[in-house]
Motif scaffolding. Structure first.
Motif, mmCIF file in Angstrom:
data_model
loop_
_atom_site.group_PDB
_atom_site.id
_atom_site.type_symbol
_atom_site.label_atom_id
_atom_site.label_comp_id
_atom_site.label_asym_id
_atom_site.label_seq_id
_atom_site.Cartn_x
_atom_site.Cartn_y
_atom_site.Cartn_z
ATOM 1 N N GLN A 95 0.878 -1.161 0.000
ATOM 2 C CA GLN A 95 0.000 0.000 0.000
ATOM 3 C C GLN A 95 0.921 1.218 0.000
ATOM 4 O O GLN A 95 1.325 1.721 1.048
ATOM 5 N N LEU A 96 1.289 1.686 -1.196
ATOM 6 C CA LEU A 96 2.239 2.784 -1.360
ATOM 7 C C LEU A 96 1.476 4.098 -1.518
ATOM 8 O O LEU A 96 0.662 4.238 -2.427
ATOM 9 N N VAL A 97 1.746 5.038 -0.628
ATOM 10 C CA VAL A 97 1.081 6.344 -0.662
ATOM 11 C C VAL A 97 2.139 7.428 -0.839
ATOM 12 O O VAL A 97 3.109 7.494 -0.075
ATOM 13 N N GLY A 98 1.961 8.265 -1.862
ATOM 14 C CA GLY A 98 2.887 9.356 -2.131
ATOM 15 C C GLY A 98 2.304 10.685 -1.686
ATOM 16 O O GLY A 98 1.104 10.921 -1.822
ATOM 17 N N PHE B 133 0.838 3.095 -7.088
ATOM 18 C CA PHE B 133 0.458 3.795 -5.874
ATOM 19 C C PHE B 133 -0.959 3.430 -5.453
ATOM 20 O O PHE B 133 -1.859 3.322 -6.284
ATOM 21 N N ALA B 134 -1.142 3.272 -4.135
ATOM 22 C CA ALA B 134 -2.481 3.073 -3.581
ATOM 23 C C ALA B 134 -3.174 4.404 -3.379
ATOM 24 O O ALA B 134 -4.405 4.467 -3.279
ATOM 25 N N GLY B 135 -2.374 5.482 -3.316
ATOM 26 C CA GLY B 135 -2.962 6.800 -3.140
ATOM 27 C C GLY B 135 -1.940 7.908 -3.255
ATOM 28 O O GLY B 135 -0.731 7.684 -3.132
ATOM 29 N N GLY B 136 -2.440 9.107 -3.504
ATOM 30 C CA GLY B 136 -1.591 10.291 -3.584
ATOM 31 C C GLY B 136 -2.214 11.422 -2.792
ATOM 32 O O GLY B 136 -3.442 11.574 -2.764
#
Length: 511
Positions: A129-132, A218-221
């Motif tokens: 779960q990668l969030v930038g 990405f899971a979210g930005g």
């Protein structure tokens, strides 16, 4: 773990084994997602490492000839060949091709490197779960506090930030806001191998333009805000805006795009975004709505989605950061009340409105990374909001060398107008003459404020002078370097820690 799923006993913290990465791949597999103009030499070399540094090239390595702002990697192809490199990725083929070496010509070496690095390390971002977090200010605070929050919620987490990279509690030194694509994918693979489920990372505008995040899932930005910065690199504000927007344009349909509705560039980030469009706000209708009840020296009192919460962070700018963090956590599947309960007890990132108090004279020092006009204004306005009428504010402010010079007079003007006294000094002069930087800053000081300003090029002396000027109970802001523990002058980095120097000067009081 399923995307957006809350923590369960099976994915809570557990003991992790120590292990190392041993990667290898065929060239054809690495090139599967890369546009190739031409290929010369052995068709399917075995690849055991990737590098953009010719000094690290060797048998089994792919060397990427990248065009940078200062150097062109094509100049180092011969050095890579001497090291026995297996594959060279170039934009322009050299006049002579070395027998036994494979040359891959591509439209953009940086993009090719990012896509090949993601493949080489097994696309770790697809399993995380990668969030930038992107924006001018607030990136480090949001990423760091998300990492702290999810650790407290019971997850194994990774952090990629300006201050440091972390795999749970293991600290890995950071040299860039966003690492190069090879290092980035390697770190993500290590995080995945260590059992991490979530990773929170800062996404700089440079990283977008230079393809460092290309190929990541990405899971979210999160978008925080956009103000004057990095125009030395991007040239124009529109180009800077476009770079930030480029991150949101890359988000997949499954991701969330969370933006600051109160920033006039916030809605721009959501235009034509494939993922879920979400917002946070203190002033407008939004997915995640906050209301400022109190901003005091002991912290923020906010109403968040109908719940009143006391936080340890100070300042309206941190109210926005807290809303972004809360919104992201809820969008990742966490329970709102639990998120707010944990978040209320957390502190900010190092060097972000970090207090240092003199035990003898009750002088409060504040160390902050503010190095843009907007960030400096936010910090000084926050101090103005929480100060007592009897307290004077003394601001120590510098501007970095070999960076955008247009902000220098603006920052000096803000420093003198929003404080009682200002000491203009060096930040990281790099290869510029500190006195030239200070002259540009001084040009922004209005005539009526000249009597409030001192100019001292030596940063240690500047901090010492500010502390000497302070009376018991006053506030001394030391802005610009925050968490940094060095000062860079003429290409040499020497030890320099604002917090340490401030503490040292406080210790000298009364002696």
């Amino acid at each position: 773990m399923a995307e957006g799923a809350p923590a369960t006993p099976s994915n809570r913290l557990h003991v992790l084994p120590n292990s190392t990465l041993n990667n290898s791949a065929s060239l054809s597999a690495l090139l599967a997602a890369v546009p190739v103009r031409s290929q010369h030499g052995p068709a399917d070399a075995a690849v055991t490492s990737l590098t953009l540094d010719s000094r690290l090239a060797g048998p089994g390595a792919v060397f990427f000839a990248l065009r940078g702002t200062a150097t062109d990697g094509h100049q180092f192809i011969s050095k890579a060949l001497e090291q026995g490199v297996a594959v060279v990725v170039v934009e322009d083929l050299p006049a002579e091709l070395h027998p036994g070496t494979t040359y891959v010509q591509v439209p953009d070496s940086a993009e090719a490197m990012a896509r090949m690095a993601a493949e080489f390390y097994g696309h770790p971002s697809r399993q995380l779960q990668l969030v930038g977090v992107t924006g001018t200010n607030g990136k480090t605070t949001c990423a760091t506090m998300l990492h702290k929050l999810f650790r407290e919620l019971g997850y194994h987490c990774g952090l990629l930030s300006t201050v440091q990279n972390q795999i749970d509690e293991e600290v890995i030194p950071s040299t860039h806001t966003t690492p190069d694509a090879i290092r980035l994918n390697e770190l993500l693979a290590r995080m995945l191998q260590a059992g991490c489920t979530h990773v929170f990372m800062e996404v700089s505008s440079h990283a977008v333009v230079q393809h460092r995040i290309t190929g990541l899932h990405f899971a979210g930005g999160i978008f925080t805000n956009l103000t004057h910065d990095h125009l030395d690199y991007h040239g124009t504000f529109d180009a800077y805006l476009k770079a930030k927007k480029g991150f949101f344009d890359q988000l997949p349909k499954s991701a969330f795009a969370l933006t600051n509705q109160d920033d006039k560039r916030g809605p721009v980030m959501l235009q034509n975004v494939a993922g879920r469009r979400e917002t946070y706000s203190l002033r407008n209708a939004a997915t995640f709505r906050g209301r400022l009840i109190e901003n005091a020296v002991h912290g923020l009192h906010l109403e968040v989605d109908g719940r009143e919460v006391q936080f340890r962070l100070i300042g309206v700018f941190n109210a926005y950061n807290l809303l972004a963090i809360y919104g992201a956590a809820v969008l990742l599947g966490e329970e709102p009340t639990e998120v707010l309960t944990v978040l209320s007890g957390l502190t900010s990132a190092p060097g972000r409105f970090e207090p240092v108090v003199s035990p003898k004279n009750r002088i409060t020092g504040i160390v902050d990374y503010a190095h843009t006009p907007d960030a400096l204004e936010n910090v000084l306005q926050t101090i103005a909001d929480i100060r007592q009428p009897s307290q004077q504010v003394i601001a120590v402010v510098g501007c970095g060398g070999n960076r955008d010079g247009a902000k220098r007079p603006v920052m000096a003007r803000l420093a003198v107008q929003l404080s009682d006294r200002a000491v203009l000094t060096s930040d990281n002069p790099r290869f510029e003459d500190p006195n030239d930087i200070l002259a540009q800053m001084q040009a922004g000081v209005p005539t009526e404020n000249q009597g409030k300003v001192l100019t001292i090029a030596d940063r240690r002396e500047a901090i010492k002078t500010a502390v000497a000027l302070a009376q018991p109970g006053d506030i001394v802001l030391v802005a610009g370097k925050g968490h940094e523990t060095y000062q860079e002058i003429k290409g040499v980095k020497t030890d320099f820690d604002d917090k340490q120097v401030l503490t040292e000067m406080f210790g000298l009081l009364g002696k």
